[in-house]
Design a protein around this motif. Structure first.
Motif, PDB file in Angstrom:
ATOM      1  N   LYS A 119       0.840  -1.204   0.000  1.00 47.93           N
ATOM      2  CA  LYS A 119       0.000   0.000   0.000  1.00 47.93           C
ATOM      3  C   LYS A 119       0.879   1.260   0.000  1.00 47.93           C
ATOM      4  CE  LYS A 119      -4.192   1.740   2.246  1.00 47.93           C
ATOM      5  NZ  LYS A 119      -3.836   3.130   2.178  1.00 47.93           N
ATOM      6  N   GLU A 120       1.922   1.211   0.861  1.00 52.81           N
ATOM      7  CA  GLU A 120       2.855   2.360   0.942  1.00 52.81           C
ATOM      8  C   GLU A 120       3.483   2.641  -0.417  1.00 52.81           C
ATOM      9  OE1 GLU A 120       4.435   1.611   5.376  1.00 52.81           O
ATOM     10  OE2 GLU A 120       6.020   1.949   3.855  1.00 52.81           O
ATOM     11  N   LEU A 121       3.994   1.555  -1.037  1.00 52.35           N
ATOM     12  CA  LEU A 121       4.681   1.705  -2.339  1.00 52.35           C
ATOM     13  C   LEU A 121       3.723   2.259  -3.394  1.00 52.35           C
ATOM     14  CD1 LEU A 121       6.803  -1.562  -2.370  1.00 52.35           C
ATOM     15  CD2 LEU A 121       7.654   0.776  -2.218  1.00 52.35           C
ATOM     16  N   ARG A 122       2.497   1.716  -3.345  1.00 50.94           N
ATOM     17  CA  ARG A 122       1.524   2.162  -4.347  1.00 50.94           C
ATOM     18  C   ARG A 122       1.196   3.662  -4.157  1.00 50.94           C
ATOM     19  NH1 ARG A 122      -2.473  -1.831  -4.077  1.00 50.94           N
ATOM     20  NH2 ARG A 122      -1.524  -2.916  -5.817  1.00 50.94           N
ATOM     21  N   ASP A 123       1.046   4.075  -2.904  1.00 45.09           N
ATOM     22  CA  ASP A 123       0.764   5.493  -2.618  1.00 45.09           C
ATOM     23  C   ASP A 123       1.927   6.375  -3.085  1.00 45.09           C
ATOM     24  OD1 ASP A 123      -1.592   4.713  -1.571  1.00 45.09           O
ATOM     25  OD2 ASP A 123      -1.010   4.952   0.553  1.00 45.09           O
ATOM     26  N   THR A 124       3.189   5.906  -2.805  1.00 40.57           N
ATOM     27  CA  THR A 124       4.383   6.683  -3.188  1.00 40.57           C
ATOM     28  C   THR A 124       4.473   6.828  -4.706  1.00 40.57           C
ATOM     29  OG1 THR A 124       5.423   5.722  -1.270  1.00 40.57           O
ATOM     30  CG2 THR A 124       6.881   6.878  -2.784  1.00 40.57           C
ATOM     31  N   LEU A 125       4.222   5.679  -5.394  1.00 42.79           N
ATOM     32  CA  LEU A 125       4.277   5.689  -6.864  1.00 42.79           C
ATOM     33  C   LEU A 125       3.277   6.713  -7.425  1.00 42.79           C
ATOM     34  CD1 LEU A 125       5.358   4.445  -9.481  1.00 42.79           C
ATOM     35  CD2 LEU A 125       3.588   2.687  -9.285  1.00 42.79           C
ATOM     36  N   ASP A 126       2.114   6.707  -6.799  1.00 43.41           N
ATOM     37  CA  ASP A 126       1.068   7.648  -7.217  1.00 43.41           C
ATOM     38  C   ASP A 126       1.559   9.101  -7.103  1.00 43.41           C
ATOM     39  OD1 ASP A 126      -1.387   8.146  -8.210  1.00 43.41           O
ATOM     40  OD2 ASP A 126      -2.428   8.129  -6.254  1.00 43.41           O
ATOM     41  N   LYS A 127       2.229   9.408  -5.979  1.00 44.84           N
ATOM     42  CA  LYS A 127       2.729  10.764  -5.742  1.00 44.84           C
ATOM     43  C   LYS A 127       3.838  11.093  -6.729  1.00 44.84           C
ATOM     44  CE  LYS A 127       1.731  10.876  -0.825  1.00 44.84           C
ATOM     45  NZ  LYS A 127       2.336  10.429   0.394  1.00 44.84           N
ATOM     46  N   VAL A 128       4.745  10.108  -6.935  1.00 45.29           N
ATOM     47  CA  VAL A 128       5.871  10.317  -7.861  1.00 45.29           C
ATOM     48  C   VAL A 128       5.344  10.628  -9.268  1.00 45.29           C
ATOM     49  CG1 VAL A 128       7.811   9.154  -9.004  1.00 45.29           C
ATOM     50  CG2 VAL A 128       7.524   8.987  -6.516  1.00 45.29           C
ATOM     51  N   LEU A 129       4.305   9.922  -9.626  1.00 51.20           N
ATOM     52  CA  LEU A 129       3.708  10.127 -10.959  1.00 51.20           C
ATOM     53  C   LEU A 129       3.186  11.568 -11.111  1.00 51.20           C
ATOM     54  CD1 LEU A 129       3.534   8.008 -13.126  1.00 51.20           C
ATOM     55  CD2 LEU A 129       1.134   7.649 -12.529  1.00 51.20           C
ATOM     56  N   ASP A 130       2.550  12.041 -10.037  1.00 47.02           N
ATOM     57  CA  ASP A 130       2.056  13.438 -10.062  1.00 47.02           C
ATOM     58  C   ASP A 130       3.216  14.420 -10.225  1.00 47.02           C
ATOM     59  OD1 ASP A 130      -0.472  12.599  -9.825  1.00 47.02           O
ATOM     60  OD2 ASP A 130      -0.670  13.020  -7.660  1.00 47.02           O
ATOM     61  N   GLN A 131       4.280  14.178  -9.434  1.00 42.75           N
ATOM     62  CA  GLN A 131       5.463  15.047  -9.490  1.00 42.75           C
ATOM     63  C   GLN A 131       6.064  15.065 -10.900  1.00 42.75           C
ATOM     64  OE1 GLN A 131       8.454  13.987  -6.620  1.00 42.75           O
ATOM     65  NE2 GLN A 131       7.358  15.023  -4.929  1.00 42.75           N
ATOM     66  N   ARG A 132       6.132  13.822 -11.466  1.00 42.91           N
ATOM     67  CA  ARG A 132       6.704  13.712 -12.831  1.00 42.91           C
ATOM     68  C   ARG A 132       5.934  14.586 -13.814  1.00 42.91           C
ATOM     69  NH1 ARG A 132       5.182   8.957 -16.778  1.00 42.91           N
ATOM     70  NH2 ARG A 132       3.370  10.344 -16.757  1.00 42.91           N
ATOM     71  N   ASP A 133       4.604  14.517 -13.737  1.00 48.23           N
ATOM     72  CA  ASP A 133       3.784  15.291 -14.670  1.00 48.23           C
ATOM     73  C   ASP A 133       4.016  16.797 -14.483  1.00 48.23           C
ATOM     74  OD1 ASP A 133       2.853  12.935 -15.656  1.00 48.23           O
ATOM     75  OD2 ASP A 133       0.942  12.954 -14.558  1.00 48.23           O
ATOM     76  N   ASP A 134       4.142  17.223 -13.213  1.00 47.09           N
ATOM     77  CA  ASP A 134       4.419  18.652 -12.951  1.00 47.09           C
ATOM     78  C   ASP A 134       5.740  19.063 -13.602  1.00 47.09           C
ATOM     79  OD1 ASP A 134       2.164  18.917 -11.545  1.00 47.09           O
ATOM     80  OD2 ASP A 134       3.094  18.922  -9.532  1.00 47.09           O
ATOM     81  N   LEU A 135       6.775  18.206 -13.342  1.00 46.47           N
ATOM     82  CA  LEU A 135       8.115  18.516 -13.865  1.00 46.47           C
ATOM     83  C   LEU A 135       8.104  18.562 -15.402  1.00 46.47           C
ATOM     84  CD1 LEU A 135      10.322  16.432 -11.396  1.00 46.47           C
ATOM     85  CD2 LEU A 135      10.206  18.931 -11.582  1.00 46.47           C
TER      86      LEU A 135
END
Ligand code: MAN
Length: 566
Positions: free
Chosen positions: A251-267
């Motif tokens: 669950k932790e990894l999935r939540d982190t991946l989700d956040k990383v994906l958002d960050q990637r799109d911003d960048l």
């Protein structure tokens, strides 16, 4: 004189009459007084007053010469002395009346062919034939008023003997019935005794079983409490811990991946904006201005554009793949956690047991015991977490608890059964325990508008024949004895005289404006159970007269041994 008494007298007198012949005696002398009336003697001595000596000829001369009337055994001359006669004035008496009783019980009727009997002196020559006492008619020898009493002893005696024979046989049959009841009661008692013995044995075993199951339950409960953590689904043991950790980690990894994906799109947005700026700089700058700083910036922008165009990029992950990873786990994708958390997966203990299954029994027990002891020791010494409040009870504890509860229930039900049986054994069921065989059986009889019912050792009931319902007339309380004083009935269905058993039934239905109903059940000997009569002497106080073999004496012919005795 009652016939039964007369019979006793007859047998007593049979012996005496052998000494002095009845024929040679003065009229009216009964065999037991024969010794006072010497046939050949010249004188007669008054029985109750030996100082008075008369001539023999004064006997039965119709003149009362002895103060006890013994000189007139065959006339009514001294009948005023008869206990049944009214007191008479007597000359010389201080009280003015006689208080002297007759030496003789009455006029003796020989009743040849039947049984001899006394009639009161007042009946002698009173002009009435008293066949019930004097079947030979000898008491009316003077034929007063022309009365002549024929001798009916042959017929009366025959009928009496027939009835007597019947009565005797009935008594024997009743006694036989009683013996059967006693036998049945004895067997019922033995059943209760053996039931008590087996209940005691069962209780003893259950006691041991209960203690054992209590110990096992505590052991299982303690060992289950010894398991460190329980996950949400209630799974215990190391596997449960591992499962819980893995689930949380994913669950932790999935939540982190989700956040990383958002960050990637911003960048990416920002990179795109910067690339636009650089492109504009490269294409729109004025090369005529010799500005070294701008030239260097344009050169760097051109190098950057050249490098991105050459395709030296790291491997791109498709968004679809990332979205797939981000999907919630379920049956269709990822891991089906429910299968692990709710399914019948093995606990620590199960795993240990599975391993133990490969070991010989004694080693398995030994290891199991040791493991448990170590675990418990660790809990009790604060090394392992005690987790009494977490989750619901494990299947092992539930099973152990259920076994213990069932043993406890068995124990208490057997204990109350034992108490009941012991109480029953101590209960008063009458002489020879006889009512044990009758308990619960009922007899009834129609009287007027009611049907009355007696249920032995249970209750008495008044049942309306007009459909007004049933009324409890009392519940069985106990057994008493009382003196009955009633005339013998021709059909034998009566209490008669003597001590009788009385069953008390109390606390029946309340009487209108009165006490609770109660019944006294008077018993007399009979061949079969029969409710003869019911009376209500006072409001809501009832008397039942009942015939039953249970109230008979155990009589049997001398020398005849009953089956029971054999
Ligand atoms: C009913 C019966 C009687 C009883 C009266 C008392 O009628 O039970 O035997 O005397 O109630 O009210």
């Amino acid at each position: 004189m009652r016939q039964t008494d007369a019979l006793v007298l007859l047998s007593t007198l049979a012996h005496t009459s052998a000494v002095v012949s009845a024929q040679s005696l003065p009229r009216g002398v009964g065999p037991e007084f024969a010794k006072f009336y010497e046939p050949k003697a010249a004188t007669f001595t008054c029985i109750g007053n030996p100082s008075i000596v008369l001539k023999s000829s004064q006997i039965n001369d119709n003149s009362c010469d002895c103060s006890d009337g013994s000189d007139e055994p065959g006339t009514a001359a001294c009948s005023y002395l008869d206990p049944l006669s009214p007191e008479q004035p007597l000359q010389g008496s201080v009280t003015g009346t006689t208080n002297i009783t007759s030496a003789l019980p009455g006029f003796w009727c020989t009743n040849e062919g039947h049984i001899g009997s006394y009639v009161p002196f007042t009946y002698v020559n009173d002009g009435v034939c008293d066949y019930d006492l004097c079947c030979d008619g000898s008491e009316e020898f003077a034929h007063v008023g022309g009365v002549k009493c024929e001798n009916r002893c042959k017929a009366i005696g025959k009928e009496w003997r027939r009835l007597e024979d019947e009565r005797k046989k009935s008594k024997e049959r009743s006694a036989e019935q009683r013996r059967a009841l006693v036998k049945e009661s004895r067997e019922l008692r033995q059943k209760v005794e053996s039931k008590i013995a087996s209940l005691k044995q069962e209780i003893k075993e259950l006691e041991v079983k209960k203690i054992d199951l209590q110990r096992k339950f505590e052991e299982v409960e303690r060992s289950e409490r010894g398991k460190v953590i329980k996950d949400e689904g209630g799974q215990g043991g190391k596997l449960g811990v591992l499962l819980s950790l893995a689930k949380n980690r994913v669950k932790e990894l999935r939540d982190t991946l989700d956040k990383v994906l958002d960050q990637r799109d911003d960048l990416q947005d920002r990179v795109d904006q910067l690339e636009d700026i650089l492109t504009k700089l490269r294409t729109e700058y004025n090369p005529n201005f010799n500005d070294e700083g701008v030239k260097a910036a344009v050169k760097a922008a051109e190098d950057y554009a050249a490098s991105t165009a050459s395709g030296a990029k790291s491997e791109e992950i498709a968004d679809a793949d990332i979205m797939k990873v981000l999907e919630e786990d379920g049956e269709a994708s990822g891991i089906n956690w429910a299968e692990f958390t709710e399914g019948d997966s093995a606990s620590d203990a199960d795993v240990v047991y599975n391993l133990e299954a490969y070991l010989p029994g004694f080693v398995r027990d030994y290891i199991h015991d040791k493991l448990n002891l170590v675990r418990i020791w660790m809990i009790e010494n604060g090394i392992l977490a005690d987790n009494p409040t977490s989750g619901h009870e494990s299947r092992l504890v539930t099973a152990a608890r259920e076994l213990l509860d069932s043993a406890k229930n068995d124990f208490s039900s057997r204990t109350s059964q034992l108490e009941e049986q012991e109480k029953d054994l101590d209960k008063d069921y009458g002489p020879d325990d006889i009512f044990r065989a009758l308990k619960g059986k009922c007899v009834s009889s129609d009287v007027g508008e009611y049907e009355y019912e007696l249920c032995w050792i249970d209750r008495t009931m008044q049942k309306s024949k007009k459909g007004h319902g049933n009324t409890n007339m009392g519940n069985f309380k106990g057994i008493d004895f009382e003196e009955a004083d009633e005339e013998e009935r021709a059909d034998g269905k009566g209490l008669g005289k003597g001590q009788r058993m009385v069953l008390r039934y109390t606390d029946g239905q309340g009487c209108w404006n009165g006490p609770n109903r109660r019944t006294d059940v008077w018993l007399a000997c009979a061949e079969k159970d029969e409710l003869w009569r019911v009376s209500e002497s006072e409001k809501c106080v009832y008397k039942m007269e009942v015939g039953t073999p249970a109230a008979c004496d155990d009589v049997h012919e001398p020398g005849v041994r009953t089956k029971d005795e054999l």
